[in-house]
Design an enzyme around this catalytic site. Sequence first.
Site, mmCIF file in Angstrom:
data_model
loop_
_atom_site.group_PDB
_atom_site.id
_atom_site.type_symbol
_atom_site.label_atom_id
_atom_site.label_comp_id
_atom_site.label_asym_id
_atom_site.label_seq_id
_atom_site.Cartn_x
_atom_site.Cartn_y
_atom_site.Cartn_z
ATOM 1 N N ASP A 359 -7.794 4.130 1.805
ATOM 2 C CA ASP A 359 -8.579 2.930 1.511
ATOM 3 C C ASP A 359 -9.915 2.958 2.233
ATOM 4 O OD1 ASP A 359 -9.119 0.439 0.451
ATOM 5 O OD2 ASP A 359 -7.217 -0.438 1.081
ATOM 6 N N ASP A 427 -8.036 -4.840 -6.885
ATOM 7 C CA ASP A 427 -7.076 -5.715 -6.204
ATOM 8 C C ASP A 427 -6.650 -6.853 -7.118
ATOM 9 O OD1 ASP A 427 -7.073 -4.229 -3.963
ATOM 10 O OD2 ASP A 427 -8.179 -5.627 -2.703
HETATM 11 C C1 GLA Z 1 -7.544 -3.357 0.224
HETATM 12 C C2 GLA Z 1 -6.755 -2.702 -0.887
HETATM 13 C C3 GLA Z 1 -5.443 -3.417 -1.061
HETATM 14 C C4 GLA Z 1 -4.669 -3.378 0.236
HETATM 15 C C5 GLA Z 1 -5.501 -3.974 1.351
HETATM 16 C C6 GLA Z 1 -4.832 -3.799 2.701
HETATM 17 O O1 GLA Z 1 -7.939 -4.631 -0.134
HETATM 18 O O2 GLA Z 1 -7.499 -2.669 -2.058
HETATM 19 O O3 GLA Z 1 -4.699 -2.843 -2.105
HETATM 20 O O4 GLA Z 1 -4.322 -2.050 0.522
HETATM 21 O O5 GLA Z 1 -6.785 -3.377 1.421
HETATM 22 O O6 GLA Z 1 -5.571 -4.317 3.724
#
Ligand code: GLA
Length: 666
Positions: A359, A427
């Site tokens: 990420d 997300d």
């Molecule tokens: C980002 C990702 C999510 C999750 C969060 C965790 O927003 O896109 O899918 O992994 O971080 O903090």
Amino acid sequence: MGTLPSAYGADQTLAVTLEDTSAKVILSLYYTVFEQANVITRRAVLTNESQEPLVIRRMMSMMVDLPDLKFDLYTLDGGWIKEAHLHRRPVEYGMMTNSSTTGASSNRHNPAFMLATSTATEDHGHVYGFNLIYSGNHASYIEKSGRDIVRVAVGLNPHCFEWSLGQGESFETPEAVMTFSSRGFNGMSHNMHYFVNEHIVRGNWKKRERPILINSWEAFYFDFDDGKLVQLAKKAKELGIELFVLDDGWFGERNHDQAGLGDYTVNKKKFPRGLKAFADQLRDLGLDFGLWVEPEMVNPDSDLYREHPEYAVGHPTKKPVKGRNQLVLDLCQKAVRDYIVDKVGAILDEAKVSYVKWDMNRHIGEGYSIALKRQGEFYHRYILGLYEVLSRIFRDRPGILLESCSSGGNRFDLGMLCFSPQIWSSDNTDPIARLKIQAGLSYFYPLSSMGAHVSQSPHQQTLRATPLSTRFNVACFGCLGYELDLKHLTPEEKKEITEQIAFYKQYRRVFQYGTFSRLKAEKENKVIWQCVNQNKTMALAGLFQTLANAAEGEERLSVKGLDAGVYSMRTRPQRLHLARFGGLLKHVSPVELNPDGFLLRQANRHYSLADCVEAYQCSAAALSFGIPLPNQFTGTGYNENIRMLGDFGSNLYIIEQLNVEGENDE
Ligand code: GLA
């Protein structure tokens, strides 16, 4: 420092070398042909052969002049939880820019864009597609001149960029990608999908079916321990899920988003037995183990930052700007790259991780590295540093499936796809929002590259309540996962998810690697997608309804691209849950039920109705023209042949050639 990734497996490359004899500078242009994909790429290398330093302030990867065909420009724009929305505007006199300055290819403006004749449709018209194999700041310029030439230039963003070449040094641009189709947007997309699957994605996961996963994030956020996770894993296994992904919150003091990034040692309170024992237990259950990391970032409240504040990006005398309470680790520094490679590598080996979610959750606002003399190099060197770290970690661990992520789809680009065969699209997992996001991405990126999950309803970001069937029907046009707490599923929902997973396993090759097309829906409130297998003997079509209309006229479903022959077409069996009817149930139930009462809640847990059972036989020609579907029902009474989509309803259709056996593979 790392090198740029590029496409591979080309048919041939033409190198054109140009020399400025007075300045003693050589420019080499590389045109590479990928014949099957209908793609040409171009990159440029500039070499300074003079004794004077040469400063580059702007160097594009490619430039092409097109006669104006009354083009429209199509770009994929958005932001967090609204990635890749397709926008169209006419190409007028003057210059238009599609660019990013956030340090990533960005969710603001994806590097990919199209120029299409103004009458182009999904299946007709001339469409040019452009993209860049790069994950940082990009810029493309589309300029229509007074002589009606449309000049297109694609490359690195000159914003804050300055690069100095000493004698004998070279600078290489990222590789730009171009394609053309006279068969509309779908034709252009088919070229790009083929190109990504054949010439961008590499390694063990190339063209391999992707596992169905459960992800802990939307189920628990930071609030979990090893016991809670094992419960989730057991339930996931019962449903047929193959891979358990432990998301954020497992390391350091990462109990919220204000601390812990940088400290990749397991949180002992949450995992008293350690991470390996937990992962072993999952494997004993029959699940693979995947892990989330955000290695490019550090929280000021972390051991890493306390020990090495100099590892963070920022000006030495200025207060750093935080994003999501975090600072960016300076990948221009070798010590930082080594730290990440060692730390992340060790944890992957210790827990025998088979999947990684990598990420990156903020924009980079202050491009300054203490390791650099010339700060104009920062943004590009950061990305080269990222590519180095990724290749050092994953080159020696080829079995690991990497899914990259940047607050969802903030770094959905061809550069990342050279390392990570799949990318978390957004997300936002609301299926109705996903219809726009996944459709937008699908113009350039194949379904095998898109992470798509079934999540809770009502949805966390939109509060929209959607049927479980639609959540699945959208997510299966991608790499399927589930991201919700399975504890509260009703017995009916468990049956439904078990059926969904079995269905996806049967057809996943067609979903992930078949020929995907967006079909023009005749009605504003419909979206239609389809995937055809490689032999063109079967197809899967999704028909999605956004908002229901009363007394809607006839609808047709057309399926294109199949070989001639006779086909059966049937709906995937799915369940209509009683709770959807509320007080209306009294009209069909032998006893009157309180819509908010115990009995209806119990009935909803244990019974459901068959939803839209349709079956037809027809020729490929009739399918291509469109099969009239029964009207949606808004009167009285109910039986299983009635189409009751309602708001956000959908169906999947399975279309198979009759008398052809064992042909529903890719
Ligand atoms: C980002 C990702 C999510 C999750 C969060 C965790 O927003 O896109 O899918 O992994 O971080 O903090």
